[in-house]
Design a protein around this motif. Structure first.
Motif, short mmCIF file in Angstrom:
data_model
loop_
_atom_site.label_atom_id
_atom_site.label_comp_id
_atom_site.label_asym_id
_atom_site.label_seq_id
_atom_site.Cartn_x
_atom_site.Cartn_y
_atom_site.Cartn_z
N LEU A 1 -18.46 -5.19 4.23
CA LEU A 1 -17.68 -6.42 4.42
C LEU A 1 -17.98 -7.08 5.77
CD1 LEU A 1 -14.20 -5.43 2.89
CD2 LEU A 1 -15.95 -6.91 1.87
N GLU B 1 1.44 8.06 7.44
CA GLU B 1 1.15 8.88 8.62
C GLU B 1 2.22 8.71 9.69
OE1 GLU B 1 -3.41 8.63 9.58
OE2 GLU B 1 -2.58 6.81 8.70
N TYR C 1 -1.03 -4.22 -2.43
CA TYR C 1 -1.60 -3.49 -1.29
C TYR C 1 -2.23 -2.25 -1.89
CZ TYR C 1 2.70 -0.78 -1.73
OH TYR C 1 3.73 -0.03 -2.24
N ILE D 1 -5.85 12.14 5.24
CA ILE D 1 -5.87 10.66 5.21
C ILE D 1 -7.01 10.17 6.11
CG2 ILE D 1 -4.62 8.56 5.93
CD1 ILE D 1 -2.07 9.81 4.86
N SER E 1 -2.31 -3.80 3.18
CA SER E 1 -2.63 -2.36 3.09
C SER E 1 -2.59 -1.72 4.47
CB SER E 1 -4.03 -2.15 2.50
OG SER E 1 -4.13 -2.78 1.25
N GLU E 2 -3.12 -2.43 5.45
CA GLU E 2 -3.11 -1.86 6.81
C GLU E 2 -1.66 -1.68 7.30
OE1 GLU E 2 -5.71 -0.85 8.52
OE2 GLU E 2 -7.44 -1.85 7.62
N SER F 1 -13.45 -4.70 -13.82
CA SER F 1 -13.11 -5.35 -12.55
C SER F 1 -13.27 -6.86 -12.69
CB SER F 1 -14.05 -4.80 -11.46
OG SER F 1 -14.01 -5.61 -10.32
N PRO F 2 -12.17 -7.57 -12.99
CA PRO F 2 -12.31 -9.00 -13.30
C PRO F 2 -12.81 -9.85 -12.14
CG PRO F 2 -9.98 -8.36 -13.13
CD PRO F 2 -10.79 -7.10 -13.05
N GLN G 1 -4.34 -8.86 0.73
CA GLN G 1 -4.12 -7.50 0.22
C GLN G 1 -4.59 -6.47 1.23
OE1 GLN G 1 -5.86 -6.93 -3.65
NE2 GLN G 1 -4.59 -8.51 -4.59
N GLU H 1 -3.79 0.47 13.26
CA GLU H 1 -3.62 -0.11 11.92
C GLU H 1 -2.81 -1.40 11.98
OE1 GLU H 1 -2.73 3.65 10.42
OE2 GLU H 1 -4.89 3.88 10.22
N GLY I 1 0.06 0.85 5.22
CA GLY I 1 -0.66 2.10 5.50
C GLY I 1 -0.19 2.79 6.77
N ARG J 1 -6.62 -13.93 -1.38
CA ARG J 1 -6.10 -12.78 -2.15
C ARG J 1 -6.60 -11.47 -1.54
NH1 ARG J 1 -8.26 -9.47 -5.73
NH2 ARG J 1 -10.25 -10.57 -5.74
N GLN J 2 -7.91 -11.36 -1.34
CA GLN J 2 -8.46 -10.08 -0.87
C GLN J 2 -8.05 -9.79 0.58
OE1 GLN J 2 -12.44 -8.94 -1.94
NE2 GLN J 2 -12.82 -7.96 0.03
N LYS K 1 -3.57 5.82 16.48
CA LYS K 1 -4.16 5.46 15.18
C LYS K 1 -3.25 4.48 14.43
CE LYS K 1 -6.09 7.41 10.94
NZ LYS K 1 -5.41 6.79 9.82
N1 FAQ Z 1 -5.06 -0.67 -4.99
O1 FAQ Z 1 -11.27 -7.00 -9.87
P1 FAQ Z 1 -10.95 -5.88 -8.94
C1 FAQ Z 1 -7.39 1.17 4.64
C2 FAQ Z 1 -6.49 -4.65 -7.86
S1 FAQ Z 1 -7.36 -0.40 4.01
C3 FAQ Z 1 -4.36 -1.79 -5.32
O2 FAQ Z 1 -11.95 -4.81 -8.81
P2 FAQ Z 1 -11.42 -6.76 -6.23
C4 FAQ Z 1 -7.25 1.35 6.12
C5 FAQ Z 1 -7.24 -5.85 -7.32
O3 FAQ Z 1 -6.66 -6.33 -6.14
C6 FAQ Z 1 -7.40 -0.18 2.26
N2 FAQ Z 1 -4.87 -2.78 -6.08
O4 FAQ Z 1 -10.53 -6.48 -7.52
C7 FAQ Z 1 -6.30 2.41 6.42
C8 FAQ Z 1 -7.13 -6.79 -8.49
O5 FAQ Z 1 -5.82 -7.34 -8.51
P3 FAQ Z 1 -5.53 -8.95 -8.46
C9 FAQ Z 1 -7.48 -1.48 1.60
C10 FAQ Z 1 -6.16 -2.64 -6.47
O6 FAQ Z 1 -10.58 -7.44 -5.25
C11 FAQ Z 1 -6.68 3.73 6.38
C12 FAQ Z 1 -7.22 -5.86 -9.69
O7 FAQ Z 1 -6.82 -4.59 -9.22
N3 FAQ Z 1 -8.84 -1.96 1.62
O8 FAQ Z 1 -7.48 2.03 3.89
C13 FAQ Z 1 -6.92 -1.53 -6.15
O9 FAQ Z 1 -12.71 -7.41 -6.61
C14 FAQ Z 1 -5.77 4.75 6.65
C15 FAQ Z 1 -8.61 -5.81 -10.29
O10 FAQ Z 1 -9.56 -5.21 -9.38
C16 FAQ Z 1 -9.15 -3.20 1.23
O11 FAQ Z 1 -8.30 -3.99 0.86
C17 FAQ Z 1 -6.34 -0.52 -5.37
N4 FAQ Z 1 -6.98 0.60 -5.04
O12 FAQ Z 1 -11.79 -5.30 -5.71
C18 FAQ Z 1 -5.00 2.09 6.77
C19 FAQ Z 1 -10.61 -3.56 1.34
N5 FAQ Z 1 -8.15 -1.68 -6.70
O13 FAQ Z 1 -5.65 -9.32 -7.02
C20 FAQ Z 1 -4.07 3.11 7.04
C21 FAQ Z 1 -10.91 -4.96 0.88
C22 FAQ Z 1 -8.13 -2.85 -7.36
O14 FAQ Z 1 -6.58 -9.61 -9.28
C23 FAQ Z 1 -4.47 4.45 6.98
N6 FAQ Z 1 -10.73 -5.13 -0.55
N7 FAQ Z 1 -6.93 -3.42 -7.22
O15 FAQ Z 1 -4.15 -9.10 -8.95
C24 FAQ Z 1 -11.70 -4.89 -1.46
O16 FAQ Z 1 -12.79 -4.46 -1.15
C25 FAQ Z 1 -11.39 -5.21 -2.91
O17 FAQ Z 1 -10.27 -6.06 -2.94
C26 FAQ Z 1 -11.13 -3.96 -3.80
C27 FAQ Z 1 -10.77 -4.44 -5.23
C28 FAQ Z 1 -12.40 -3.11 -3.89
C29 FAQ Z 1 -9.98 -3.11 -3.29
#
Ligand code: FAQ
Length: 344
Positions: free
Chosen positions: A160, A73, A128, A145, A65-66, A226-227, A61, A96, A69, A57-58, A92
């Motif tokens: 991570l 831009e 995502y 961004i 997102s990448e 945060s479940p 997602q 991604e 994402g 799942r993580q 850049k």
């Molecule tokens: N957006 O129980 P939690 C980037 C969901 S990459 C959407 O806290 P978790 C590079 C969550 O999935 C950015 N959904 O969940 C770049 C869960 O749903 P589910 C991505 C969100 O997993 C830069 C529900 O809410 N990074 O930026 C969001 O323990 C520039 C409950 O939440 C990652 O994926 C949200 N913001 O913690 C590219 C990093 N927040 O699946 C292009 C890895 C929460 O139960 C340009 N991921 N949800 O249905 C993580 O660290 C974690 O998955 C979290 C969420 C912290 C995102």
């Protein structure tokens, strides 16, 4: 750690249920001990089904997102104001795509199928990051961004690199190096704009105003809502809670904003001497829920574009599969030919 494939216990024939339970407990104890020793779980190791599901799942997602994402831009590649800025942006966005591919590969080591993950993304069954559902109307958004979104990604993703699942942790090492470059290019772009005209400075401030709160939401809901956090942290997939990482991001970004000469749009933002950290306001969590559930400013556009790109790319996947099959046939044929030659 006992290196046994997942579900090995179920495959043992003729074992009575009690024996199976004992085997399961032994495997679970081995897994727990590996986690306790801060060692890595690798693809061929036994793992509980919940651990595998949470990782798929993580990681999926994260990969989605990448890939999504690239769009906000990417829209500026044709309009970047100089050849230098265009080349940087190209590189850049290409990075991604690479990050998405490492991450899909990491998900595949857990038994996930890439075509199925893409199908889950376009059908809305997998998420995502919310941040990529906001529009990029000005070139300052490219800089912001880089500064905010890549900055938040670094805060979230550096821990991570120590995630308990080997392929995910190793993918993150390279990704973080590249995100760090991305963040600097964004900040450098903004420093340049802030040295420009009054209109350019206003453009940067406007962009900061629009991206600040959505960037704080990237870290997920507050810890109490945060479940997934409790299990993910016990399994050492996540090393810090959503709120801890959000706080780190605020503390890191405030001095950068001061140096840049912009104001972060939060009247409650101030240094708290006692805590040695910044206090800050509460994001609009109902907005995060709306965006996550598909009702953000650009959700339809982003998923529509991804779906079209997937459909338009079908011929490339088909051609690559035919080519790979031909190559495999040639290699197998060649090996068989060599064997025959050796036997003669
Ligand atoms: N957006 O129980 P939690 C980037 C969901 S990459 C959407 O806290 P978790 C590079 C969550 O999935 C950015 N959904 O969940 C770049 C869960 O749903 P589910 C991505 C969100 O997993 C830069 C529900 O809410 N990074 O930026 C969001 O323990 C520039 C409950 O939440 C990652 O994926 C949200 N913001 O913690 C590219 C990093 N927040 O699946 C292009 C890895 C929460 O139960 C340009 N991921 N949800 O249905 C993580 O660290 C974690 O998955 C979290 C969420 C912290 C995102």
């Amino acid at each position: 750690m006992t290196a046994r494939p997942a579900r090995a216990a179920d495959q043992d024939e003729g074992r009575d249920p009690q024996g199976r339970d004992a085997e399961e407990q032994r495997l679970q104890a081995g897994f727990d001990a590996t986690i306790d020793r801060d060692q890595r779980i690798e693809p061929r190791d036994w793992m509980p089904e919940g651990y595998r599901r949470t990782l798929v799942r993580q990681i999926a997602q994260h990969a989605h997102s990448e890939i999504i994402g690239m769009q906000p831009e990417g829209a500026w590649i044709t309009r970047a104001p100089s050849l230098r800025r265009k080349a940087i942006l190209f590189a850049k966005v290409q990075d991604e795509a690479g990050h998405g591919l490492y991450l899909y590969s990491a998900a595949e080591t857990l038994g996930a199928d890439r075509a199925d993950l893409t199908e889950r993304l376009v059908s809305g069954r997998q998420k995502y990051s919310s941040i990529f559902n906001y529009p990029t109307p000005t070139f300052a958004d490219v800089g912001v961004i880089g500064w905010f979104v890549d900055g938040a990604a670094i805060c979230n993703q550096v821990p991570l690199c120590r995630s308990s699942y080997g392929p995910y942790a190793r993918a993150m090492v390279r990704i973080c190096k590249e995100e760090s470059f991305h963040q600097r290019q964004g900040y450098e772009l903004l420093l340049t704009m802030m040295r420009g005209t009054r209109e350019q400075r206003a453009m940067v401030q406007d962009s900061v105003d629009r991206w600040w709160w959505p960037s704080l939401m990237m870290f997920g809901p507050p810890d109490g809502d945060s479940p997934n956090s409790a299990a993910s942290m016990a399994w050492k997939i996540k090393r810090h809670s959503n709120d801890e990482l959000r706080q780190r991001f605020v503390d890191m970004t405030v001095p950068q904003a001061e140096k840049l000469g912009v104001t972060l749009p939060d009247p409650d933002l101030r240094w708290n001497e006692e805590r040695g950290r910044h206090d800050f306001g509460t994001p609009d969590w109902s907005e995060l829920q709306r965006v996550i559930s598909g009702d953000g400013p650009c959700n339809t556009e982003r998923v529509g574009r991804r779906t079209a790109a997937h459909e338009e790319g079908a011929w490339v996947r088909e051609a690559a599969a035919v080519h790979a099959a031909k190559q495999a046939g040639r290699v197998a044929g060649g090996a068989a030919g060599k064997r025959e030659g050796a036997a003669a």
